[in-house]
Design a protein around this motif. Structure first.
Motif, PDB file in Angstrom:
ATOM      1  N   VAL A 139     -43.396 -88.093 -32.653  1.00 17.78           N
ATOM      2  CA  VAL A 139     -42.569 -88.293 -31.463  1.00 17.78           C
ATOM      3  C   VAL A 139     -43.394 -87.935 -30.223  1.00 17.78           C
ATOM      4  CG1 VAL A 139     -40.381 -87.747 -30.337  1.00 17.78           C
ATOM      5  CG2 VAL A 139     -40.571 -87.572 -32.838  1.00 17.78           C
ATOM      6  N   PRO A 140     -43.885 -88.958 -29.502  1.00 18.71           N
ATOM      7  CA  PRO A 140     -44.633 -88.672 -28.282  1.00 18.71           C
ATOM      8  C   PRO A 140     -43.691 -88.105 -27.231  1.00 18.71           C
ATOM      9  CG  PRO A 140     -44.896 -90.982 -28.958  1.00 18.71           C
ATOM     10  CD  PRO A 140     -43.758 -90.414 -29.740  1.00 18.71           C
ATOM     11  N   SER A 141     -44.126 -87.026 -26.602  1.00 20.22           N
ATOM     12  CA  SER A 141     -43.255 -86.365 -25.630  1.00 20.22           C
ATOM     13  C   SER A 141     -44.073 -85.446 -24.747  1.00 20.22           C
ATOM     14  CB  SER A 141     -42.203 -85.553 -26.391  1.00 20.22           C
ATOM     15  OG  SER A 141     -41.658 -84.557 -25.560  1.00 20.22           O
ATOM     16  N   PRO A 142     -43.727 -85.360 -23.458  1.00 22.60           N
ATOM     17  CA  PRO A 142     -44.453 -84.418 -22.602  1.00 22.60           C
ATOM     18  C   PRO A 142     -44.250 -82.964 -23.013  1.00 22.60           C
ATOM     19  CG  PRO A 142     -42.652 -85.471 -21.399  1.00 22.60           C
ATOM     20  CD  PRO A 142     -42.736 -86.145 -22.722  1.00 22.60           C
ATOM     21  N   VAL A 143     -43.265 -82.687 -23.893  1.00 22.93           N
ATOM     22  CA  VAL A 143     -43.086 -81.306 -24.361  1.00 22.93           C
ATOM     23  C   VAL A 143     -43.697 -81.076 -25.747  1.00 22.93           C
ATOM     24  CG1 VAL A 143     -41.006 -80.996 -22.959  1.00 22.93           C
ATOM     25  CG2 VAL A 143     -40.766 -81.664 -25.377  1.00 22.93           C
ATOM     26  N   GLU A 185     -44.131 -83.497 -32.733  1.00 23.15           N
ATOM     27  CA  GLU A 185     -43.957 -83.884 -31.333  1.00 23.15           C
ATOM     28  C   GLU A 185     -45.304 -83.661 -30.659  1.00 23.15           C
ATOM     29  OE1 GLU A 185     -40.117 -82.978 -29.185  1.00 23.15           O
ATOM     30  OE2 GLU A 185     -39.947 -81.566 -30.850  1.00 23.15           O
ATOM     31  N   VAL A 186     -45.866 -84.730 -30.091  1.00 22.25           N
ATOM     32  CA  VAL A 186     -47.205 -84.639 -29.505  1.00 22.25           C
ATOM     33  C   VAL A 186     -47.218 -85.133 -28.063  1.00 22.25           C
ATOM     34  CG1 VAL A 186     -48.364 -84.862 -31.736  1.00 22.25           C
ATOM     35  CG2 VAL A 186     -47.919 -86.909 -30.373  1.00 22.25           C
ATOM     36  N   SER A 187     -48.051 -84.501 -27.256  1.00 22.29           N
ATOM     37  CA  SER A 187     -48.228 -84.872 -25.848  1.00 22.29           C
ATOM     38  C   SER A 187     -49.655 -85.332 -25.610  1.00 22.29           C
ATOM     39  CB  SER A 187     -47.931 -83.665 -24.956  1.00 22.29           C
ATOM     40  OG  SER A 187     -48.401 -83.904 -23.640  1.00 22.29           O
ATOM     41  N   LEU A 188     -49.828 -86.275 -24.716  1.00 23.88           N
ATOM     42  CA  LEU A 188     -51.178 -86.750 -24.377  1.00 23.88           C
ATOM     43  C   LEU A 188     -51.823 -85.915 -23.282  1.00 23.88           C
ATOM     44  CD1 LEU A 188     -50.912 -90.626 -24.481  1.00 23.88           C
ATOM     45  CD2 LEU A 188     -51.490 -89.018 -26.293  1.00 23.88           C
ATOM     46  N   GLY A 189     -51.061 -85.140 -22.575  1.00 24.36           N
ATOM     47  CA  GLY A 189     -51.648 -84.352 -21.490  1.00 24.36           C
ATOM     48  C   GLY A 189     -50.564 -83.870 -20.551  1.00 24.36           C
ATOM     49  N   ASP A 190     -50.976 -83.142 -19.538  1.00 25.41           N
ATOM     50  CA  ASP A 190     -50.002 -82.517 -18.652  1.00 25.41           C
ATOM     51  C   ASP A 190     -49.615 -83.423 -17.496  1.00 25.41           C
ATOM     52  OD1 ASP A 190     -49.992 -80.390 -20.346  1.00 25.41           O
ATOM     53  OD2 ASP A 190     -51.414 -79.207 -19.188  1.00 25.41           O
ATOM     54  N   TYR A 191     -48.903 -84.465 -17.844  1.00 26.14           N
ATOM     55  CA  TYR A 191     -48.345 -85.418 -16.877  1.00 26.14           C
ATOM     56  C   TYR A 191     -47.193 -86.101 -17.588  1.00 26.14           C
ATOM     57  CZ  TYR A 191     -51.702 -87.921 -19.723  1.00 26.14           C
ATOM     58  OH  TYR A 191     -52.427 -88.376 -20.795  1.00 26.14           O
ATOM     59  N   VAL A 192     -46.347 -86.807 -16.842  1.00 22.27           N
ATOM     60  CA  VAL A 192     -45.151 -87.399 -17.445  1.00 22.27           C
ATOM     61  C   VAL A 192     -45.197 -88.923 -17.371  1.00 22.27           C
ATOM     62  CG1 VAL A 192     -42.631 -87.475 -17.393  1.00 22.27           C
ATOM     63  CG2 VAL A 192     -43.819 -85.346 -16.833  1.00 22.27           C
ATOM     64  N   LEU A 193     -44.978 -89.571 -18.512  1.00 13.66           N
ATOM     65  CA  LEU A 193     -44.902 -91.033 -18.584  1.00 13.66           C
ATOM     66  C   LEU A 193     -43.435 -91.436 -18.600  1.00 13.66           C
ATOM     67  CD1 LEU A 193     -47.505 -91.484 -21.484  1.00 13.66           C
ATOM     68  CD2 LEU A 193     -47.937 -91.544 -19.017  1.00 13.66           C
ATOM     69  N   PHE A 194     -43.176 -92.726 -18.371  1.00 15.28           N
ATOM     70  CA  PHE A 194     -41.784 -93.207 -18.455  1.00 15.28           C
ATOM     71  C   PHE A 194     -41.225 -93.047 -19.862  1.00 15.28           C
ATOM     72  CE2 PHE A 194     -42.543 -96.117 -14.678  1.00 15.28           C
ATOM     73  CZ  PHE A 194     -41.659 -95.448 -13.849  1.00 15.28           C
ATOM     74  N   GLY A 195     -42.087 -93.242 -20.851  1.00 14.31           N
ATOM     75  CA  GLY A 195     -41.620 -93.196 -22.232  1.00 14.31           C
ATOM     76  C   GLY A 195     -42.785 -93.116 -23.187  1.00 14.31           C
ATOM     77  N   GLY A 196     -42.475 -93.101 -24.490  1.00 11.80           N
ATOM     78  CA  GLY A 196     -43.508 -92.891 -25.498  1.00 11.80           C
ATOM     79  C   GLY A 196     -44.324 -94.123 -25.862  1.00 11.80           C
ATOM     80  N   GLU A 197     -43.954 -95.311 -25.343  1.00 10.37           N
ATOM     81  CA  GLU A 197     -44.588 -96.552 -25.802  1.00 10.37           C
ATOM     82  C   GLU A 197     -46.100 -96.577 -25.594  1.00 10.37           C
ATOM     83  OE1 GLU A 197     -41.645 -96.402 -24.372  1.00 10.37           O
ATOM     84  OE2 GLU A 197     -40.306 -97.441 -25.749  1.00 10.37           O
ATOM     85  N   VAL A 198     -46.531 -96.313 -24.371  1.00  9.93           N
ATOM     86  CA  VAL A 198     -47.972 -96.347 -24.089  1.00  9.93           C
ATOM     87  C   VAL A 198     -48.683 -95.246 -24.876  1.00  9.93           C
ATOM     88  CG1 VAL A 198     -49.692 -95.997 -22.279  1.00  9.93           C
ATOM     89  CG2 VAL A 198     -47.739 -97.496 -21.866  1.00  9.93           C
ATOM     90  N   ALA A 199     -48.039 -94.111 -25.022  1.00 10.80           N
ATOM     91  CA  ALA A 199     -48.614 -93.012 -25.808  1.00 10.80           C
ATOM     92  C   ALA A 199     -48.851 -93.453 -27.248  1.00 10.80           C
ATOM     93  CB  ALA A 199     -47.699 -91.792 -25.756  1.00 10.80           C
ATOM     94  N   VAL A 200     -47.923 -94.235 -27.814  1.00  8.43           N
ATOM     95  CA  VAL A 200     -48.098 -94.703 -29.198  1.00  8.43           C
ATOM     96  C   VAL A 200     -49.324 -95.600 -29.310  1.00  8.43           C
ATOM     97  CG1 VAL A 200     -47.119 -96.180 -30.995  1.00  8.43           C
ATOM     98  CG2 VAL A 200     -45.708 -94.428 -29.919  1.00  8.43           C
TER      99      VAL A 200
END
Ligand code: 6GU
Length: 252
Positions: free
Chosen positions: A80-84, A128-143
């Motif tokens: 689950v991609p998430s900023p948290v 639950e994984v985060s790509l870094g300390d910023y917020v995206l609209f959603g998990g799609e690009v992170a996936v």
């Protein structure tokens, strides 16, 4: 490896048909299915969100469609991609690349009702994984990012397996700069040493560049780099580059 992706924007995943990920799919090394979360809604408006309990801004993804979606495509390791989430690293990429079944749950808005993740965790591993300390609209690009990191580690996907052992983060240091022909371009010359043919000196130069780059750009990586892995030449490079080596330990 089989990957199921659940999202309210399945069109985001077109890029997974391109380049080496597309090729891994064509050759059967990778099987990807993208699912529209709204498939598992039951109201005429196909609603996936609602207001947060306790108040606050934005909307939260409702648990029912997610529960049904995960029942339908699971089990597998749920990502689950998430900023948290926990910061996603190359080590995580290696771990996920070793698994047969992955499920990605793309949240939008303020996130997914926590009970979805807690319920799934009773039946399958959840990260639950985060790509870094910023917020995206959603998990799609992170996936897509996480898929790139994983798929290039699958056996047979990269033509040259040496690319994996030589690359940045593989050894806990950033890679040295790279050059190709021509030897001189816009009055800038490729460092002479790389053209010398002296493989010992080239290896030392690259090591020095790696150390200096990492120390200046990523002091966080240097502070966890095993000090005992630094030999006498490494220490000289860093000290002369103006970097302090802490804690000082006996040179090899
Ligand atoms: Cl993985 N997802 C979202 N939605 N935002 C993020 C992120 C992930 N990583 C950093 N920001």
């Amino acid at each position: 490896m089989r990957v199921d992706i659940i999202s309210i924007f399945p069109d985001y995943f077109g890029p997974l048909e391109l380049s080496l990920i597309g090729k891994a799919r064509q050759t059967g090394r990778l099987d990807v299915a993208v699912h529209d979360l709204r498939t598992w809604t039951s109201d005429v408006h196909r609603t996936v969100d609602d207001t947060p309990y306790g108040g606050g801004p934005g909307m939260v993804m409702r648990p029912e469609p997610w529960g049904q979606a995960l029942d339908a495509v699971g089990p597998g390791t749920l990502v689950v991609p998430s900023p948290v989430g926990k910061p996603f690293t190359q080590a995580d990429a290696h771990e996920l690349a070793s698994l047969d079944r992955l499920i990605f749950a793309c949240g939008r808005y303020e996130g997914i009702d926590q009970r979805v993740i807690d319920d799934a965790a009773d039946r399958m591993p959840v990260r639950e994984v985060s790509l870094g300390d910023y917020v995206l609209f959603g998990g799609e690009v992170a996936v897509i990012v996480i898929m790139e990191a994983i798929v290039r580690l699958l056996p047979g996907v990269l033509g040259n397996a040496d690319s994996l052992t030589e690359e940045s983060h593989a050894a806990g240091l950033l890679e040295a700069p790279v050059y190709t022909k021509p030897a001189s371009w816009r009055s800038r010359d490729v460092p002479e040493i790389l053209r010398s043919g002296d493989h010992g000196r080239i290896a030392r130069w690259r090591r020095d560049q790696s150390l200096l780059r990492t120390a200046s750009r990523r002091p966080d990586m240097m502070s966890v780099y095993p000090v005992d892995d630094l030999d006498k030449a490494d220490r000289k490079t860093l000290t002369e580059g103006g970097f302090q080596i802490t804690p000082p330990s006996v040179a090899k």
